[in-house]
Design an enzyme around this catalytic site. Structure first.
Site, PDB file in Angstrom:
ATOM      1  N   GLN A 191      81.973  62.027 -46.161  1.00  0.00           N
ATOM      2  CA  GLN A 191      81.105  63.201 -46.197  1.00  0.00           C
ATOM      3  C   GLN A 191      81.505  64.129 -47.335  1.00  0.00           C
ATOM      4  OE1 GLN A 191      80.258  64.270 -42.194  1.00  0.00           O
ATOM      5  NE2 GLN A 191      79.118  66.087 -42.745  1.00  0.00           N
ATOM      6  N   SER A 233      87.051  58.325 -43.876  1.00  0.00           N
ATOM      7  CA  SER A 233      86.443  58.863 -42.661  1.00  0.00           C
ATOM      8  C   SER A 233      85.201  58.048 -42.287  1.00  0.00           C
ATOM      9  CB  SER A 233      86.146  60.357 -42.821  1.00  0.00           C
ATOM     10  OG  SER A 233      85.772  60.954 -41.591  1.00  0.00           O
ATOM     11  N   LEU A 234      83.988  58.619 -42.381  1.00  0.00           N
ATOM     12  CA  LEU A 234      82.794  57.838 -42.040  1.00  0.00           C
ATOM     13  C   LEU A 234      82.693  56.587 -42.907  1.00  0.00           C
ATOM     14  CD1 LEU A 234      79.849  57.673 -43.798  1.00  0.00           C
ATOM     15  CD2 LEU A 234      80.257  60.107 -43.802  1.00  0.00           C
ATOM     16  N   ARG A 251      78.083  59.721 -33.910  1.00  0.00           N
ATOM     17  CA  ARG A 251      79.351  60.318 -34.338  1.00  0.00           C
ATOM     18  C   ARG A 251      79.119  61.715 -34.897  1.00  0.00           C
ATOM     19  NH1 ARG A 251      82.631  60.139 -39.151  1.00  0.00           N
ATOM     20  NH2 ARG A 251      84.858  59.772 -38.792  1.00  0.00           N
ATOM     21  N   HIS A 297      88.682  65.711 -37.623  1.00  0.00           N
ATOM     22  CA  HIS A 297      90.005  65.075 -37.672  1.00  0.00           C
ATOM     23  C   HIS A 297      91.116  65.985 -37.151  1.00  0.00           C
ATOM     24  CE1 HIS A 297      88.300  61.600 -39.593  1.00  0.00           C
ATOM     25  NE2 HIS A 297      87.714  62.382 -40.474  1.00  0.00           N
ATOM     26  N   GLN A 312      90.421  57.664 -34.919  1.00  0.00           N
ATOM     27  CA  GLN A 312      90.081  58.278 -36.205  1.00  0.00           C
ATOM     28  C   GLN A 312      89.379  59.632 -36.042  1.00  0.00           C
ATOM     29  OE1 GLN A 312      86.563  57.777 -38.148  1.00  0.00           O
ATOM     30  NE2 GLN A 312      87.333  56.599 -39.893  1.00  0.00           N
TER      31      GLN A 312
END
Length: 316
Positions: A10, A94-95, A119, A204, A253
């Site tokens: 992102q 991440s994503l 998510r 996170h 995660q």
């Protein structure tokens, strides 16, 4: 040459992303159409035309960035004969880890789109807007020890942790707003610059536990196969191929640290990677790769021209 493919996270979204691929290649259009169908929304139009504030919403940005990355990977394979298996490893920020898993055949495209939509929504639901915050600590004095010290200072008044260990000079903290504000002051005392991030939730960190619980439920019924090449996981900064371990790490995660600097170091040193290619939208990970692994080559694959040149270089 040992290759690793990197998939952005992102912040790399931009109105118009993927349009060049869609205009040039039916294989890219098919990816965007499948994502639209899986989500029941015209995400591809939002990606092409905006508005930017809608594209930036976490629940849209996450599947959109994945769609562009997977479309680029599909074009590489269908149009230029370069399969993901040409790489020794894949990794995503991440994503982007979902994009990597999809590109490597571990999760179907439709499932990946639906998981990322959920998510994004789950992360947004987990913490009321304004309660959480994130900040980027930057500058030559910024290292993990400084960031940990700043986060520890913030923890006196709430949750505050290191969320993204991106590279030396760029580390992100996350948590309760009051705690992050206090950590920012401590970071400045220690010689770092601190920039509050324009994000909708504190990603996170332990405040995302409700989102992790939602993802655990969704992932429990998702089909996950062995990827064609190992995925270097955010949570462990090491390679993983076992579907059940992948499932568990995707849940961890959500609240866990993105160990990107360590992941890159592992690939460059233990993994022997000499060339990194960031596939999808933007060049954020390419810039990080050049700082973390300066002896390796790093390229961004955003446009049809990028993909064609990259494929030609592999065959030279």
């Amino acid at each position: 040459m040992t290759l690793a493919l990197l998939f952005p996270g992102q912040g790399s979204q931009a109105v118009g992303m993927g349009a060049g691929l869609a205009d040039a290649f039916a294989s890219a259009r098919e990816v965007f159409a499948e994502v639209d169908a899986a989500l029941g929304q015209n995400l591809s139009q939002l990606m092409r035309e905006g508005p930017e504030d809608q594209l930036t919403l976490t629940e849209n940005a996450q599947p959109a960035l994945m769609a562009v990355s997977v479309a680029a990977a599909r074009v590489l394979k269908v149009e230029f004969g370069v399969d993901v298996s040409a790489a020794a490893y894949v990794a995503g920020h991440s994503l982007g880890e979902y994009s990597a898993l999809c590109a490597a055949g571990a999760i179907s495209l439709s499932d990946t789109a639906r998981l990322l939509k959920l998510r994004g929504q789950a992360m947004q639901r987990a913490v009321p807007v304004g309660k959480g915050a994130m900040a980027s600590l930057i500058g030559p004095k910024t290292d993990l020890a400084l960031a940990e010290a700043a986060a520890a200072a913030g923890s006196a008044v709430g949750v505050c942790v290191v969320a993204n260990d991106n590279n030396a000079g760029n580390i992100v903290i996350s948590g309760d707003k009051a705690a992050v504000d206090l950590a920012i002051e401590k970071a400045k005392e220690l010689g770092a610059r601190a920039i509050p991030l324009n994000v909708s939730a504190p990603f996170h960190c332990p405040l995302m536990q409700a989102a992790a619980d939602e993802m655990a439920a969704a992932l429990s019924s998702a089909t996950i196969l062995t990827p064609v090449v190992p995925v270097v996981a955010n949570v462990t900064a090491g390679p993983v191929s076992d579907p059940e371990v992948i499932r568990r790490l995707l849940v961890e995660q959500v609240t866990g640290r993105v160990r990107w600097r360590e992941s890159m170091i592992w690939m460059a040193n233990d993994g022997g990677v000499t060339r990194f290619a960031e596939i999808g939208s933007g060049k954020v990970l390419t810039g990080m790769a050049k700082r973390i692994a300066p002896d390796a080559e790093a390229v961004a694959l955003n446009t049809p021209e990028d993909l064609e040149a990259f494929a030609a270089s592999l065959k030279a």
